[in-house]
Scaffold this motif. Structure first.
Motif, PDB file in Angstrom:
ATOM      1  N   LEU A 158      11.834   6.195   3.714  1.00 35.52           N
ATOM      2  CA  LEU A 158      12.196   6.136   2.160  1.00 35.52           C
ATOM      3  C   LEU A 158      11.083   7.105   1.669  1.00 35.52           C
ATOM      4  O   LEU A 158      11.102   8.364   1.178  1.00 35.52           O
ATOM      5  N   ALA A 159       9.800   6.778   2.328  1.00 36.13           N
ATOM      6  CA  ALA A 159       8.432   7.340   1.201  1.00 36.13           C
ATOM      7  C   ALA A 159       8.195   9.324   1.721  1.00 36.13           C
ATOM      8  O   ALA A 159       7.715   9.788   1.347  1.00 36.13           O
ATOM      9  N   ILE A 160       9.043   9.130   3.104  1.00 34.80           N
ATOM     10  CA  ILE A 160       8.672  10.625   3.885  1.00 34.80           C
ATOM     11  C   ILE A 160       9.728  11.783   3.683  1.00 34.80           C
ATOM     12  O   ILE A 160       9.643  12.749   3.101  1.00 34.80           O
ATOM     13  N   ILE A 161      11.148  10.678   2.995  1.00 33.14           N
ATOM     14  CA  ILE A 161      12.187  11.384   2.433  1.00 33.14           C
ATOM     15  C   ILE A 161      11.843  12.789   1.398  1.00 33.14           C
ATOM     16  O   ILE A 161      12.305  13.783   1.044  1.00 33.14           O
ATOM     17  N   ASN A 162      11.122  11.443   0.156  1.00 31.13           N
ATOM     18  CA  ASN A 162      10.533  11.668  -0.828  1.00 31.13           C
ATOM     19  C   ASN A 162       8.894  12.485  -1.362  1.00 31.13           C
ATOM     20  O   ASN A 162       9.364  13.259  -2.057  1.00 31.13           O
ATOM     21  N   GLN A 220       0.014  10.959   6.562  1.00 31.59           N
ATOM     22  CA  GLN A 220      -0.415  10.054   6.227  1.00 31.59           C
ATOM     23  C   GLN A 220       0.053   8.108   6.058  1.00 31.59           C
ATOM     24  O   GLN A 220      -0.313   7.107   6.733  1.00 31.59           O
ATOM     25  N   LEU A 221       1.776   8.430   5.625  1.00 35.51           N
ATOM     26  CA  LEU A 221       2.512   7.271   6.256  1.00 35.51           C
ATOM     27  C   LEU A 221       2.753   7.460   7.383  1.00 35.51           C
ATOM     28  O   LEU A 221       3.605   6.226   8.009  1.00 35.51           O
ATOM     29  N   LYS A 222       2.940   7.873   8.423  1.00 32.12           N
ATOM     30  CA  LYS A 222       3.342   7.927   9.402  1.00 32.12           C
ATOM     31  C   LYS A 222       2.470   7.058  10.051  1.00 32.12           C
ATOM     32  O   LYS A 222       1.560   6.023  10.224  1.00 32.12           O
ATOM     33  N   PRO A 223       3.165   5.776  10.752  1.00 31.10           N
ATOM     34  CA  PRO A 223       2.558   4.942  11.894  1.00 31.10           C
ATOM     35  C   PRO A 223       1.594   5.393  12.315  1.00 31.10           C
ATOM     36  O   PRO A 223       2.103   6.332  13.116  1.00 31.10           O
ATOM     37  N   ASN A 224       0.979   4.996  13.126  1.00 31.72           N
ATOM     38  CA  ASN A 224      -0.700   5.128  13.576  1.00 31.72           C
ATOM     39  C   ASN A 224       0.117   5.369  15.465  1.00 31.72           C
ATOM     40  O   ASN A 224      -0.351   6.090  16.374  1.00 31.72           O
ATOM     41  N   ASP A 273      13.350  -8.829  10.536  1.00 28.54           N
ATOM     42  CA  ASP A 273      13.689  -8.835   8.943  1.00 28.54           C
ATOM     43  C   ASP A 273      12.595  -8.230   7.925  1.00 28.54           C
ATOM     44  O   ASP A 273      12.874  -6.706   7.182  1.00 28.54           O
ATOM     45  N   LEU A 274      11.293  -8.660   8.551  1.00 26.16           N
ATOM     46  CA  LEU A 274      10.291  -7.511   7.458  1.00 26.16           C
ATOM     47  C   LEU A 274       9.461  -6.260   8.045  1.00 26.16           C
ATOM     48  O   LEU A 274       9.073  -5.594   7.502  1.00 26.16           O
ATOM     49  N   GLN A 275       9.653  -6.420   9.622  1.00 30.44           N
ATOM     50  CA  GLN A 275       9.557  -4.918   9.894  1.00 30.44           C
ATOM     51  C   GLN A 275      10.617  -3.578   9.297  1.00 30.44           C
ATOM     52  O   GLN A 275      10.193  -2.182   9.580  1.00 30.44           O
ATOM     53  N   GLN A 276      11.421  -4.147   9.780  1.00 33.58           N
ATOM     54  CA  GLN A 276      12.949  -3.053   9.290  1.00 33.58           C
ATOM     55  C   GLN A 276      12.872  -2.997   7.780  1.00 33.58           C
ATOM     56  O   GLN A 276      12.975  -1.879   7.417  1.00 33.58           O
ATOM     57  N   GLU A 277      12.367  -3.697   6.502  1.00 32.87           N
ATOM     58  CA  GLU A 277      11.639  -3.382   5.450  1.00 32.87           C
ATOM     59  C   GLU A 277      10.761  -2.318   5.498  1.00 32.87           C
ATOM     60  O   GLU A 277      10.622  -1.294   4.926  1.00 32.87           O
ATOM     61  N   CYS A 278       9.774  -2.813   6.366  1.00 29.93           N
ATOM     62  CA  CYS A 278       8.233  -1.799   5.772  1.00 29.93           C
ATOM     63  C   CYS A 278       9.272   0.033   6.870  1.00 29.93           C
ATOM     64  O   CYS A 278       8.399   0.523   5.912  1.00 29.93           O
ATOM     65  N   LEU A 279       9.741  -0.689   8.252  1.00 29.32           N
ATOM     66  CA  LEU A 279      10.314   0.895   8.672  1.00 29.32           C
ATOM     67  C   LEU A 279      11.398   2.085   7.826  1.00 29.32           C
ATOM     68  O   LEU A 279      11.003   3.251   7.478  1.00 29.32           O
ATOM     69  N   LEU A 322       1.174  -1.589  -0.541  1.00 27.54           N
ATOM     70  CA  LEU A 322      -0.260  -0.125   0.314  1.00 27.54           C
ATOM     71  C   LEU A 322       0.738   1.242  -0.194  1.00 27.54           C
ATOM     72  O   LEU A 322       0.491   2.564  -0.937  1.00 27.54           O
ATOM     73  N   VAL A 323       2.202   1.622   1.005  1.00 29.61           N
ATOM     74  CA  VAL A 323       2.431   2.667   0.600  1.00 29.61           C
ATOM     75  C   VAL A 323       3.949   2.681   0.159  1.00 29.61           C
ATOM     76  O   VAL A 323       3.814   4.005  -1.465  1.00 29.61           O
ATOM     77  N   LYS A 324       4.028   1.630  -1.155  1.00 28.57           N
ATOM     78  CA  LYS A 324       4.752   1.921  -2.182  1.00 28.57           C
ATOM     79  C   LYS A 324       3.964   2.519  -3.633  1.00 28.57           C
ATOM     80  O   LYS A 324       3.479   3.186  -4.379  1.00 28.57           O
TER      81      LYS A 324
END
Length: 220
Positions: free
Chosen positions: A200-204, A211-215, A189-195, A102-104
């Motif tokens: 990266l999304a917030i920077i770009n 909207q992308l910030k975790p709850n 590992d998957l949590q790290q990838e998501c984080l 969803l983020v991508k």
């Protein structure tokens, strides 16, 4: 006259022989009774020893049987808890994979091109992630107690001589530890990838930060 003497002689001889026979009986009889008494005491001691050995064997058998029951119960607890951890971990990773997707998509479409329901799905996924993380932490706490219980069962089984049950549950404990550590690694590992993707999304796309910030960060 002759008959009277003969009768008197026979009578005297009978009395003498009767006394001699009585003396022999009194002399021999106590020895026989003593031997019988000794044999009887030995038999009683042997019976008492046999009863004591039998009781000891029965107690040991009952203790080993009880330790087997404890081992089976501890093994069942380990198995049930481990299955719950594996299932919850898989569901958590599925939710993380959906969040990453969803983020991508949000980054690709941009703020204007992303439909409102897309953000709703992202919020719902993060709510599910929060619940799954809480459940997983609880299950790992259960596993800690299950391992302690299983370790005690293994020690008691070993002390009682039930080494087969002790070895079996020790192997089960090791298997549960390896499986839990593997689940933790895969999830981490998957949590790290998501984080990293969120950062990266917030920077770009700074305009999508809210909207992308975790709850959990939003609540802070």
């Amino acid at each position: 006259m002759f008959r009277s003497r003969l009768y008197s002689l026979l009578k005297t001889s009978f009395k003498f022989n009767s006394r001699k026979l009585s003396y022999k009986i009194l002399k021999v009889a106590p020895i026989t009774f003593s031997a019988l008494t000794t044999v009887s005491c030995d038999d009683q001691k042997q019976e008492i020893t046999d009863i004591s050995n039998t009781d000891s064997l029965e107690h040991e058998f009952l203790i080993r049987q009880a330790t087997t029951v404890n081992v089976n119960a501890a093994t069942q607890l380990l198995t049930v808890t481990l299955v719950a951890i594996q299932d919850t971990s898989e569901r958590l990773r599925d939710a993380l994979s959906k969040e990453i997707c969803l983020v991508k998509q949000a980054l690709e479409w941009g703020e204007e091109g992303t439909p409102a329901q897309h953000w709703d799905q992202l919020v719902a996924i993060r709510g599910a992630l929060c619940d799954l993380n809480h459940n997983l932490r609880t299950l790992f706490s259960y596993m800690d107690y299950a391992e302690k219980l299983a370790t005690l069962a293994a020690e008691i089984s070993y002390l009682s001589g039930n080494t087969a049950a002790s070895d079996a549950i020790c192997e089960r404990i090791d298997h549960a530890n390896r499986s839990c550590n593997n689940q933790k690694k895969l999830t981490h590992d998957l949590q790290q990838e998501c984080l990293e993707l969120q950062q990266l999304a917030i920077i770009n796309a700074p305009h999508l930060e809210e909207q992308l910030k975790p709850n959990d960060k939003k609540r802070k």
